[in-house]
Design an enzyme around this catalytic site. Structure first.
Site, short mmCIF file in Angstrom:
data_model
loop_
_atom_site.label_atom_id
_atom_site.label_comp_id
_atom_site.label_asym_id
_atom_site.label_seq_id
_atom_site.Cartn_x
_atom_site.Cartn_y
_atom_site.Cartn_z
N LYS A 68 -13.45 12.96 10.76
CA LYS A 68 -13.53 12.42 9.40
C LYS A 68 -13.57 10.88 9.44
O LYS A 68 -14.40 10.25 8.78
CB LYS A 68 -12.32 12.90 8.55
CG LYS A 68 -12.27 14.41 8.43
CD LYS A 68 -11.12 14.90 7.58
CE LYS A 68 -9.74 14.68 8.20
NZ LYS A 68 -9.51 15.39 9.47
N THR A 69 -12.66 10.29 10.22
CA THR A 69 -12.63 8.83 10.33
C THR A 69 -13.92 8.32 10.98
O THR A 69 -14.50 7.32 10.54
CB THR A 69 -11.42 8.37 11.17
OG1 THR A 69 -10.26 9.02 10.63
CG2 THR A 69 -11.24 6.87 11.16
N ASP A 113 -7.52 7.26 4.43
CA ASP A 113 -7.16 8.44 5.21
C ASP A 113 -5.96 9.10 4.53
O ASP A 113 -5.20 8.41 3.83
CB ASP A 113 -6.80 7.98 6.64
CG ASP A 113 -6.88 9.13 7.63
OD1 ASP A 113 -7.33 10.22 7.26
OD2 ASP A 113 -6.47 8.92 8.79
N THR A 162 -6.49 16.35 5.16
CA THR A 162 -6.33 17.62 5.88
C THR A 162 -6.01 18.73 4.89
O THR A 162 -5.96 19.88 5.26
CB THR A 162 -5.16 17.49 6.88
OG1 THR A 162 -4.05 16.93 6.19
CG2 THR A 162 -5.53 16.62 8.06
N ARG A 221 -10.99 15.61 19.27
CA ARG A 221 -9.90 14.73 19.73
C ARG A 221 -9.11 15.39 20.88
O ARG A 221 -8.77 14.73 21.84
CB ARG A 221 -8.96 14.36 18.58
CG ARG A 221 -7.83 13.44 19.07
CD ARG A 221 -6.89 13.02 17.97
NE ARG A 221 -7.56 12.18 17.02
CZ ARG A 221 -7.33 12.20 15.71
NH1 ARG A 221 -6.46 13.04 15.20
NH2 ARG A 221 -7.97 11.38 14.92
P1 ADP Z 1 -10.17 12.67 12.05
O1 ADP Z 1 -10.36 11.43 11.25
O2 ADP Z 1 -10.82 13.88 11.44
O3 ADP Z 1 -8.73 12.94 12.41
P2 ADP Z 1 -11.54 11.18 14.14
O4 ADP Z 1 -12.79 10.73 13.46
O5 ADP Z 1 -10.46 10.15 14.32
O6 ADP Z 1 -10.95 12.49 13.45
O7 ADP Z 1 -11.98 11.80 15.54
C1 ADP Z 1 -11.12 11.90 16.64
C2 ADP Z 1 -11.87 11.54 17.91
O8 ADP Z 1 -12.73 12.62 18.24
C3 ADP Z 1 -12.76 10.32 17.77
O9 ADP Z 1 -12.21 9.22 18.40
C4 ADP Z 1 -14.02 10.63 18.46
O10 ADP Z 1 -13.99 10.07 19.76
C5 ADP Z 1 -14.01 12.12 18.64
N1 ADP Z 1 -15.00 12.81 17.83
C6 ADP Z 1 -14.78 13.41 16.64
N2 ADP Z 1 -15.90 14.01 16.21
C7 ADP Z 1 -16.84 13.78 17.14
C8 ADP Z 1 -18.22 14.17 17.28
N3 ADP Z 1 -18.80 14.95 16.39
N4 ADP Z 1 -18.90 13.73 18.34
C9 ADP Z 1 -18.28 12.99 19.29
N5 ADP Z 1 -16.99 12.61 19.23
C10 ADP Z 1 -16.27 13.00 18.17
#
Ligand code: ADP
Length: 332
Positions: A68-69, A113, A162, A221
């Site tokens: 998401k981030t 977030d 979430t 992650r």
């Molecule tokens: P969320 O905000 O949903 O908790 P993040 O965007 O922080 O998740 O993602 C966590 C990590 O996973 C990121 O640092 C990134 O390296 C990796 N990641 C997430 N989605 C992908 C994707 N589709 N392709 C490659 N890496 C990804």
């Protein structure tokens, strides 16, 4: 135990924060998986750019660590916009929030977030800000009360949550674009692992990438984290930065992560439902008390994967074991 738990729990930990910046995809084409979300976003972004307007307010929901981030940053890159990053619990006072909003320039992106954790007062400022790019701020009280109006520049709010179910309807309704991220398929995770290995300069055999992928709980992650643990394991045990299948299997055994991606906490949860609650149903509060874990951790982090893989069932009366988990529990 604590170390093992931290490894699998897909909340961001400090080491991740540093490494994730380098592993984060920068553009839409580099984002692996979530095909439908990506193609819909491509259209929304292109249309907004053609109209020379900011993107509509966008909400991403889904378990932690699914991207998401990363997507918020990618949208900023694709739109050539500045991005301001904050989170629901970080905005404590309405005054802080007004500061953030009035500093936004036309087309800027504000990423919030954990938007479901905004306080009610702050949330109410958001409604007119999102709808008309205006905010009304009341200063003083009683007869001296005055309303000050601020006009904001058109911006894009990107929210991540979430728990979209906890968002108030008026807030949810103000997002023009809403995407739910699903757990990733094994092949997409293997591709992410290979791409991360290249960036981290680690050699990973294709079978090793697959082995890590199936233990990653459908979560990039977690996949990146397990890759780093396997790299460390290979370096220490074999003296080389080469991750092959046997290294992954040994490393996962040492971390007590099974071939379903389940760790000690998952197994404890399932075992407790069996031993203390005759297989369920059991309410989440009771489970949280018996396990001595926060309800939020269970609901946000542990449960979604167990539900998705069919180890757990959620009914109106609580959580229950399934045939799969009863069968699997014999091996625990
Ligand atoms: P969320 O905000 O949903 O908790 P993040 O965007 O922080 O998740 O993602 C966590 C990590 O996973 C990121 O640092 C990134 O390296 C990796 N990641 C997430 N989605 C992908 C994707 N589709 N392709 C490659 N890496 C990804």
């Amino acid at each position: 135990m604590e170390e093992i738990k931290r490894l699998i729990i897909n909340e961001q930990i400090q080491e991740d924060e540093i490494v994730s910046l380098s592993l984060r995809p920068q553009k839409l084409h580099a984002f692996i998986g979530q095909k439908e979300v990506i193609s819909a976003l491509k259209i929304s972004i292109e249309a907004a750019k053609n109209r020379k307007e900011p993107l509509e307010h966008t909400l991403f929901s889904g378990p932690p660590g699914l991207g998401k981030t990363s997507l918020a940053h990618i949208i900023a890159n694709e739109m050539n916009s500045r991005i301001t990053v904050t989170s629901g619990p970080a905005i404590e006072r309405a005054g802080d929030f007004i500061g953030i909003l009035t500093n936004l320039e036309k087309g800027d992106i504000l990423f919030i977030d954990e938007i479901h954790r905004l306080s009610k007062t702050v949330e109410e400022f958001l409604y007119p800000a999102m709808e008309n790019f205006k905010i009304d701020f009341i200063v003083d009280k009683g007869p001296y009360a005055k309303t000050i109006n601020f006009n904001l520049k058109p911006f894009t709010l990107i929210g991540a949550t979430t728990r979209s179910g906890l968002l108030a309807t008026p807030l949810r309704d103000r997002f023009g674009i809403f995407h739910h991220l699903e757990f990733y398929e094994k092949n997409d995770l293997a591709t992410i692992i290979k791409a991360s290995a290249m960036k981290l300069n680690v050699a990973v055999d294709p079978q090793a990438a697959d082995e890590i992928a199936i233990r990653s709980r459908g979560t990039p992650r977690v996949a990146n984290r397990l890759l780093r643990r396997c790299r460390d394991y290979a370096q220490v045990k074999t003296g080389k930065s080469h991750v092959h299948e046997a290294v992954v299997k040994d490393c996962m055994k040492a971390l007590r992560i099974d071939e379903y991606g389940l760790d000690d906490l998952d197994r404890r949860l399932l075992k407790i439902i069996k031993s203390h609650y005759q297989g369920g149903p059991v309410g989440i509060e009771a489970l949280s008390a018996t396990l001595n874990e926060e309800v939020d951790t269970l609901v946000d982090v542990v449960e979604p994967y167990l539900l998705k893989t069919g180890f757990l069932r959620r009914t109106s009366r609580g959580r229950e074991l399934t045939e799969l988990s009863i069968k699997h529990l014999v091996n625990f």
